[in-house]
Scaffold this active site. Sequence first.
Site, PDB file in Angstrom:
ATOM      1  N   GLN A  35       0.836  -1.196   0.000  1.00 41.90           N
ATOM      2  CA  GLN A  35       0.000   0.000   0.000  1.00 41.90           C
ATOM      3  C   GLN A  35       0.875   1.252   0.000  1.00 41.90           C
ATOM      4  O   GLN A  35       1.657   1.467   0.930  1.00 41.90           O
ATOM      5  CB  GLN A  35      -0.890  -0.016   1.244  1.00 41.90           C
ATOM      6  CG  GLN A  35      -1.845   1.162   1.384  1.00 41.90           C
ATOM      7  CD  GLN A  35      -2.642   1.070   2.678  1.00 41.90           C
ATOM      8  OE1 GLN A  35      -2.074   0.869   3.744  1.00 41.90           O
ATOM      9  NE2 GLN A  35      -3.942   1.207   2.585  1.00 41.90           N
ATOM     10  N   GLY A  36       0.763   2.072  -1.034  1.00 39.92           N
ATOM     11  CA  GLY A  36       1.559   3.291  -1.144  1.00 39.92           C
ATOM     12  C   GLY A  36       0.748   4.516  -0.761  1.00 39.92           C
ATOM     13  O   GLY A  36       0.280   5.260  -1.635  1.00 39.92           O
ATOM     14  N   TYR A  37       0.574   4.732   0.538  1.00 41.81           N
ATOM     15  CA  TYR A  37      -0.182   5.874   1.034  1.00 41.81           C
ATOM     16  C   TYR A  37       0.742   6.904   1.694  1.00 41.81           C
ATOM     17  O   TYR A  37       0.944   7.996   1.188  1.00 41.81           O
ATOM     18  CB  TYR A  37      -1.230   5.416   2.059  1.00 41.81           C
ATOM     19  CG  TYR A  37      -2.540   4.894   1.483  1.00 41.81           C
ATOM     20  CD1 TYR A  37      -2.642   4.456   0.166  1.00 41.81           C
ATOM     21  CD2 TYR A  37      -3.669   4.825   2.274  1.00 41.81           C
ATOM     22  CE1 TYR A  37      -3.838   3.964  -0.340  1.00 41.81           C
ATOM     23  CE2 TYR A  37      -4.884   4.335   1.778  1.00 41.81           C
ATOM     24  CZ  TYR A  37      -4.964   3.911   0.473  1.00 41.81           C
ATOM     25  OH  TYR A  37      -6.150   3.429  -0.014  1.00 41.81           O
ATOM     26  N   SER A  38       1.290   6.560   2.850  1.00 36.57           N
ATOM     27  CA  SER A  38       2.024   7.522   3.671  1.00 36.57           C
ATOM     28  C   SER A  38       3.287   8.038   2.982  1.00 36.57           C
ATOM     29  O   SER A  38       3.930   7.307   2.212  1.00 36.57           O
ATOM     30  CB  SER A  38       2.416   6.891   5.015  1.00 36.57           C
ATOM     31  OG  SER A  38       1.282   6.577   5.781  1.00 36.57           O
ATOM     32  N   SER A  94       4.369  -1.433   4.273  1.00 35.83           N
ATOM     33  CA  SER A  94       4.494  -2.808   4.769  1.00 35.83           C
ATOM     34  C   SER A  94       4.693  -3.786   3.624  1.00 35.83           C
ATOM     35  O   SER A  94       3.977  -3.748   2.621  1.00 35.83           O
ATOM     36  CB  SER A  94       3.245  -3.196   5.563  1.00 35.83           C
ATOM     37  OG  SER A  94       3.058  -2.342   6.666  1.00 35.83           O
ATOM     38  N   GLU A 119      -9.984  -2.065   5.429  1.00 37.82           N
ATOM     39  CA  GLU A 119      -8.845  -2.398   6.301  1.00 37.82           C
ATOM     40  C   GLU A 119      -9.293  -2.647   7.732  1.00 37.82           C
ATOM     41  O   GLU A 119      -8.674  -3.420   8.459  1.00 37.82           O
ATOM     42  CB  GLU A 119      -7.820  -1.253   6.264  1.00 37.82           C
ATOM     43  CG  GLU A 119      -6.591  -1.490   7.128  1.00 37.82           C
ATOM     44  CD  GLU A 119      -5.613  -0.338   7.071  1.00 37.82           C
ATOM     45  OE1 GLU A 119      -4.417  -0.573   7.295  1.00 37.82           O
ATOM     46  OE2 GLU A 119      -6.040   0.809   6.814  1.00 37.82           O
ATOM     47  N   SER A 141      -3.179   7.444  12.496  1.00 33.61           N
ATOM     48  CA  SER A 141      -2.718   7.829  13.831  1.00 33.61           C
ATOM     49  C   SER A 141      -3.885   8.207  14.741  1.00 33.61           C
ATOM     50  O   SER A 141      -4.977   8.549  14.281  1.00 33.61           O
ATOM     51  CB  SER A 141      -1.741   9.012  13.738  1.00 33.61           C
ATOM     52  OG  SER A 141      -2.435  10.178  13.345  1.00 33.61           O
ATOM     53  N   GLU A 198      -4.279  10.826  16.477  1.00 40.48           N
ATOM     54  CA  GLU A 198      -4.686  12.220  16.290  1.00 40.48           C
ATOM     55  C   GLU A 198      -5.689  12.365  15.158  1.00 40.48           C
ATOM     56  O   GLU A 198      -6.686  13.089  15.273  1.00 40.48           O
ATOM     57  CB  GLU A 198      -3.448  13.105  16.016  1.00 40.48           C
ATOM     58  CG  GLU A 198      -2.547  13.313  17.212  1.00 40.48           C
ATOM     59  CD  GLU A 198      -1.679  12.096  17.539  1.00 40.48           C
ATOM     60  OE1 GLU A 198      -1.654  11.146  16.716  1.00 40.48           O
ATOM     61  OE2 GLU A 198      -1.042  12.093  18.604  1.00 40.48           O
TER      62      GLU A 198
END
Length: 388
Positions: A131-134, A166, A249, A367, A369
């Site tokens: 997964q290419g998110y962050s 990951s 997810e 996160s 937050e």
Amino acid sequence: MDLTSDVADEQLRAEIRGWLEQNLTGKFAHLRGLGGSGREHEAFEERLEWNQHMAKEGWSCVAWPKEFGGRGLSLEQQVIFHEEYARSGAPARVNHLGEELLGPTLIELGTPEQQARFLPGIVAATELWCQGYSEPGAGSDLAAVSTRAELDGDAWVVNGQKVWTSLAQQADWCFVIARTSTEARKHDGLSYLLVPMHQPGVDVRPINQLTGTSEFNEVFFDNARTDADLVVGEVGQGWKVAMATLGYERGVSTLAQQIGFRKELDAVIEEAKLTGAVHDPVIRDRIVRAEMELETIRLHALRTLGGAQGLDMSTTKLLWGQWHRALGELAMAVAGPAGLYVGDDYALSHSQALYLFSRSDTIYGGSDEIQKNVISERVLGLPREARA
């Protein structure tokens, strides 16, 4: 959801339990209990073979509709599958990002051509995904990603960096959120691309973690390419697709996660008995609190299954992330001073590995937050957080 079992459900439970008992033997017997968060390095190739064996026997992607290669299990039946799988001690599956995130997203929002191209490989566990998110500057604020994708003839050219990816070192493909327009507002300028990992221009660099493992990675895209038609949903609508993926997810598979948590808590309790820490009233109170909170999390997850994606899932993520981090702290308290020592070979005990990896639980997958902002703004109707 109604978890009252009927005869068919109990027959399914017996079938799953029997199959696992018969197949977690021989060359697969030693895989029991291996893998999972913080331990993805354990017997990876053997667990991949196990996944492919499950697929051949018809136990892959059980929640998917039958026309896409799944079993079409109801929510109640999916709960049964995940419960029995976790209770058997079967190893963590290596294709969960494809099976539980990308696959359902393609079934809902992909084109027939994309479904035909990618879903069979996910079912068979022959193509693995990451997964290419962050990104370094957009870890929790997905709309702030700066990875760019520009159309060049019949291909997208991708440039940028992803982080905390990951299993990127084992993945064949990556579903990437990239900015395809700088003129639209930031939520509207994103697209959801399917990018092959084995090509020039894709550089995967493992991140060495406190646990001594490196399941997280940095991924650099330097003029990497993917076909123009490998956009899921409309160009510029990547935010919507990404949110759908995040909803999957945090779905029914979290119930299996909680059974894993129960096993970890039981191990902490057993260690407390061995060390005598169980006789400490403060430790005993923390153990009782952990048991009560875990049961609350389980009941919340059951209550919200099948509901609207997003808001309930934010609460679930907030609950289990904080609980698991606290469990790591409890494990170290039970271990006492001995838990502070690591030998020259850095062979971590179970308690030490649990404590160190659980530091990340309130960060990855969204996160704390960000989850609190979602709940406060979208559920409670509070004013939005000031943004620079």
